[in-house]
Each structure stands twice: as C-alpha cells, then as structure tokens.
Write an enzyme that holds these catalytic residues in place. Sequence first.
Site, PDB file in Angstrom:
ATOM      1  N   ARG A  23       0.823  -1.219   0.000  1.00 49.28           N
ATOM      2  CA  ARG A  23       0.000   0.000   0.000  1.00 49.28           C
ATOM      3  C   ARG A  23       0.853   1.264   0.000  1.00 49.28           C
ATOM      4  O   ARG A  23       0.437   2.311  -0.476  1.00 49.28           O
ATOM      5  CB  ARG A  23      -0.970   0.027   1.199  1.00 49.28           C
ATOM      6  CG  ARG A  23      -1.777   1.332   1.257  1.00 49.28           C
ATOM      7  CD  ARG A  23      -2.912   1.320   2.257  1.00 49.28           C
ATOM      8  NE  ARG A  23      -2.498   0.900   3.569  1.00 49.28           N
ATOM      9  CZ  ARG A  23      -1.856   1.666   4.457  1.00 49.28           C
ATOM     10  NH1 ARG A  23      -1.572   2.916   4.180  1.00 49.28           N
ATOM     11  NH2 ARG A  23      -1.498   1.176   5.633  1.00 49.28           N
ATOM     12  N   TYR A  25     -12.034  17.039 -17.460  1.00 47.04           N
ATOM     13  CA  TYR A  25     -12.753  15.768 -17.347  1.00 47.04           C
ATOM     14  C   TYR A  25     -13.910  15.902 -16.340  1.00 47.04           C
ATOM     15  O   TYR A  25     -13.774  16.555 -15.298  1.00 47.04           O
ATOM     16  CB  TYR A  25     -11.742  14.702 -16.897  1.00 47.04           C
ATOM     17  CG  TYR A  25     -12.323  13.345 -16.698  1.00 47.04           C
ATOM     18  CD1 TYR A  25     -12.677  12.565 -17.791  1.00 47.04           C
ATOM     19  CD2 TYR A  25     -12.507  12.827 -15.421  1.00 47.04           C
ATOM     20  CE1 TYR A  25     -13.212  11.301 -17.600  1.00 47.04           C
ATOM     21  CE2 TYR A  25     -13.029  11.565 -15.231  1.00 47.04           C
ATOM     22  CZ  TYR A  25     -13.384  10.803 -16.325  1.00 47.04           C
ATOM     23  OH  TYR A  25     -13.902   9.563 -16.133  1.00 47.04           O
ATOM     24  N   ASP A  33      -3.121  18.037 -16.628  1.00 44.22           N
ATOM     25  CA  ASP A  33      -3.611  16.691 -16.931  1.00 44.22           C
ATOM     26  C   ASP A  33      -3.169  16.385 -18.364  1.00 44.22           C
ATOM     27  O   ASP A  33      -3.679  16.962 -19.322  1.00 44.22           O
ATOM     28  CB  ASP A  33      -5.138  16.658 -16.785  1.00 44.22           C
ATOM     29  CG  ASP A  33      -5.735  15.276 -17.070  1.00 44.22           C
ATOM     30  OD1 ASP A  33      -5.098  14.485 -17.782  1.00 44.22           O
ATOM     31  OD2 ASP A  33      -6.868  15.014 -16.589  1.00 44.22           O
ATOM     32  N   LYS A  66      -5.974   5.433 -19.997  1.00 41.67           N
ATOM     33  CA  LYS A  66      -6.149   5.808 -21.394  1.00 41.67           C
ATOM     34  C   LYS A  66      -4.904   5.420 -22.213  1.00 41.67           C
ATOM     35  O   LYS A  66      -4.653   4.244 -22.374  1.00 41.67           O
ATOM     36  CB  LYS A  66      -6.471   7.298 -21.478  1.00 41.67           C
ATOM     37  CG  LYS A  66      -7.542   7.774 -20.465  1.00 41.67           C
ATOM     38  CD  LYS A  66      -8.890   7.138 -20.668  1.00 41.67           C
ATOM     39  CE  LYS A  66      -9.847   7.346 -19.496  1.00 41.67           C
ATOM     40  NZ  LYS A  66     -10.038   8.707 -19.042  1.00 41.67           N
TER      41      LYS A  66
HETATM   42  C1  LIG Z   1     -10.455   9.350 -17.857  1.00 46.78           C
HETATM   43  C2  LIG Z   1      -9.879  10.649 -17.482  1.00 46.78           C
HETATM   44  C3  LIG Z   1      -9.659  10.994 -16.146  1.00 46.78           C
HETATM   45  C4  LIG Z   1     -10.055  10.069 -14.997  1.00 46.78           C
HETATM   46  O1  LIG Z   1      -9.309   8.897 -15.020  1.00 46.78           O
HETATM   47  P1  LIG Z   1      -9.781   7.490 -14.369  1.00 46.78           P
HETATM   48  O2  LIG Z   1      -8.612   6.600 -14.624  1.00 46.78           O
HETATM   49  O3  LIG Z   1     -11.052   7.072 -15.054  1.00 46.78           O
HETATM   50  O4  LIG Z   1     -10.004   7.748 -12.917  1.00 46.78           O
HETATM   51  C5  LIG Z   1      -9.064  12.212 -15.864  1.00 46.78           C
HETATM   52  N1  LIG Z   1      -8.714  13.071 -16.861  1.00 46.78           N
HETATM   53  C6  LIG Z   1      -8.927  12.766 -18.162  1.00 46.78           C
HETATM   54  C7  LIG Z   1      -8.526  13.751 -19.213  1.00 46.78           C
HETATM   55  C8  LIG Z   1      -9.515  11.561 -18.514  1.00 46.78           C
HETATM   56  O5  LIG Z   1      -9.734  11.282 -19.815  1.00 46.78           O
END
Ligand SMILES: *Cc1c(COP(=O)(O)O)cnc(C)c1O
Length: 390
Positions: free
Chosen positions: A59, A111, A183, A208
């Site tokens: 963890r 997001y 991000d 992604k």
């Molecule tokens: C999918 C996504 C997130 C969130 O990610 P998870 O892995 O689903 O928690 C955050 N920012 C962007 C741009 C995303 O496409």
Amino acid sequence: MTEDSTFTLATRAIHGSSHKDAHGSPHVPIYNTTTFVFPSTANLLDVVDGRTLGAFYTRYGMNPSILALEETLAGLEGGERAWVFSSGMAAAAALFLTHGRDGIVCIGDVYGGTMELLGAQLPLLGIKTQFILASEQQRLDELLGTGARLVFFETPANPTLALLDIRAIARQAHARGALVAVDNTFASPVNQRPLELGADLVMHSATKYLGGHSDLTAGALVGSKEVMTPVWNWRKNLGSMIAPETASLLSRSLRSLVVRVRQQNASAQAIAEAMERHPRIARVLYPGLPGFPGHELAKQQMYGFGGMLTIEVKGDGAAATRVAEKLKVFALAPSLGGVESLVTQPCTTTHHGLSGEERARRDISDGMLRLSVGLENPADLIDDLAQALA
Ligand SMILES: *Cc1c(COP(=O)(O)O)cnc(C)c1O
C-alpha cells in the site's frame, strides 16, 4: 516542436527502470505480495527510514512491480519522481489535497469527474475552487491574487481539443507563487511533456493512452522530488494504491507506448483530413489541421498532434446519433486511448450533465462526435466513417 530525444524516449519506455530481477527476468515480474521479509530489524529500519530504497509494504508503493513502473514513468515525463495510483481520479484527488488546499484555479474544460471533485466536493472541505474559461485567461492574475496556490488544466481539452499555452500559464502562475499541474492524459508524454514547458506537476489517467488497451484502470502524478514528496503520505493514507498486477500490466503497456501513439497520431491526421473534405461534416477539430485555431501553439508545445479528434455532423444531435450508431469499426463507448477505435457523442455522455446553455458557452454542440483513433488500418476507419455518413 521537433523531437530531440526520440531515441531516448522510445528506449526509456523499454529500459527505463533500474530494477533488476534476481532470477534474470528481463522485466520486473508481478510481486503479488502485501509485505516483505527482512533478515534483521536493522535492515528493516534502513528501509523504513529511507536509507535504502526497498520493498516493504504494497500500500505504500514499496513493491518492486510498482517501483519499476514509477521509475519508467518519471523518465518518460522527464520528472524526478512519479507516483502511481489506483485510478486517474485517485491521482487528481491526491494532487488537490496535497497542493490545492489554499485554493485552486481551474482553466478551461476538464474531465467530468475532475469537474465534480473540484466544483462540488472539495468545497465541502472548505477548499476554494475557481473556474475560468480558456478565453478568460487574462483573469488568472486576479484569481491568483486571492490566494490560490494551484493552477490546473488539460491541454488538449475534451472534446473541443482546445489548447492552452503551458509556458505562458506557468510564467503567470510562478510570478504569483502558484504551482501548475497539467492533466496530460490526452497527449501522453509522447506528444507533450509539460514539465519541459515549465509545469510543476503532470497528472495522468493511465487508464487511457499509457495503458492503451482498455484493460486497466490506473493513474499517475509526476514532478520534481520537492513537489512529489508531500504527495506520498496522502496517497499512502488515502489508500489509493495500484495493485501489483495492474502495475505490471501498465509497465508492459508502456514498452509499446511510443509506437502506438505515433501510429495513432498518423491515423488521426489522415482521418481529420478526410473528414475535412466530407460534405456532411461541418467542422473538424484536430490540432494537426492548419486551419485549427490551436495549430500554431500545438507546433510550439507538442511533439505530435494526438489520436483524438472531434467531428461535427451537419444537422441536429439526432443526425449525429444516427452516424455514431451506424459505425461498425468505431465502437460506441466512452473512454479513449486504446488500440480499438471508439466514438462518443459528448452531449449524450461526457457532457450530458451540463445544460444546453452551458454546452453552448463551451462551444460543445449536439452534432459533435469525439473519435478516439485506435490501431486499425486507417483506411478501414475512413471507410467506416464514409459508410456511416452516407
Ligand atoms: C479518464 C480521465 C480521467 C479520470 O481517469 P480514471 O482513470 O477514469 O479515474 C481524468 N482526466 C482525463 C482527461 C480523462 O480522460
């Protein structure tokens, strides 16, 4: 931007971890264990007190499968430290709780989950969050004057692919003593490395492009040792650790990241050009098109234009829905970045929660279809769009 470290990036994706397996496996195997055994208390204390880096408790992230992944990711984004998480949202939450407690300014479209966390949930804890549209960037100074210590944004943003100038925002934020977090999910480190442009922290939904096969959920933060060290305790005690199996799967995915993303860039460019010529398409939003408003900025801050594009079908939302449903190769699904091509209609999925007026204010129309371009033959993808639009 021209890539001066192509070889370095592709090679680092494969050999970016210094962890060597005791039995000679070329890659760190899955350490499916919660704890690690020590020969003596002195050895245990060396690890606990940080004198030697080692395995301790999963963890905490002190597991070779996780440590190897983090070292590779840090190298890909050009940061000193990377911490991985159970999801992109877990990474965002740890980021905001560590560095956003004095206030957060969010620029442009982000997001949906991030928007909900910033807009509805963090304020419940007394954290002040403020939002400006990409077109209102001149208000950043004024908002930073109110004490906010963290600026957060996505570029390219979802679903308009609108770009924000990372260098300019970093200069403005740093002049006010604020940190900048980007991000980088849509671009991936192959196409954009925000730390090189002055950002302090990079966030990823590794679900992604980094994962790339729509088969894992994970997140990451990358930055200097100074900004990343305080995040570590938040992650540890929020308990948002990645599982060793997932860490190993993500490490495997990173080895092919560079070739995957470069092909996705090339296919998206070909599709964008074909769609621009199509009589039933009103607009194509893609940073690689010379007519796209962010094209010049994209050339200055990105190494590639990405695998995401948005097309706007002529007619109403129902016309776009029919096109999405007639596609055979593109699957109707949210998410992005995988080897299989996906289509989503933002007004029915990612931006369904916004009112019609709010979508209009953000330039999101009902006719828009967002495409995540996979690794199929691009000619098949263009044919698929043509038959659906016919
Ligand atoms: C999918 C996504 C997130 C969130 O990610 P998870 O892995 O689903 O928690 C955050 N920012 C962007 C741009 C995303 O496409």
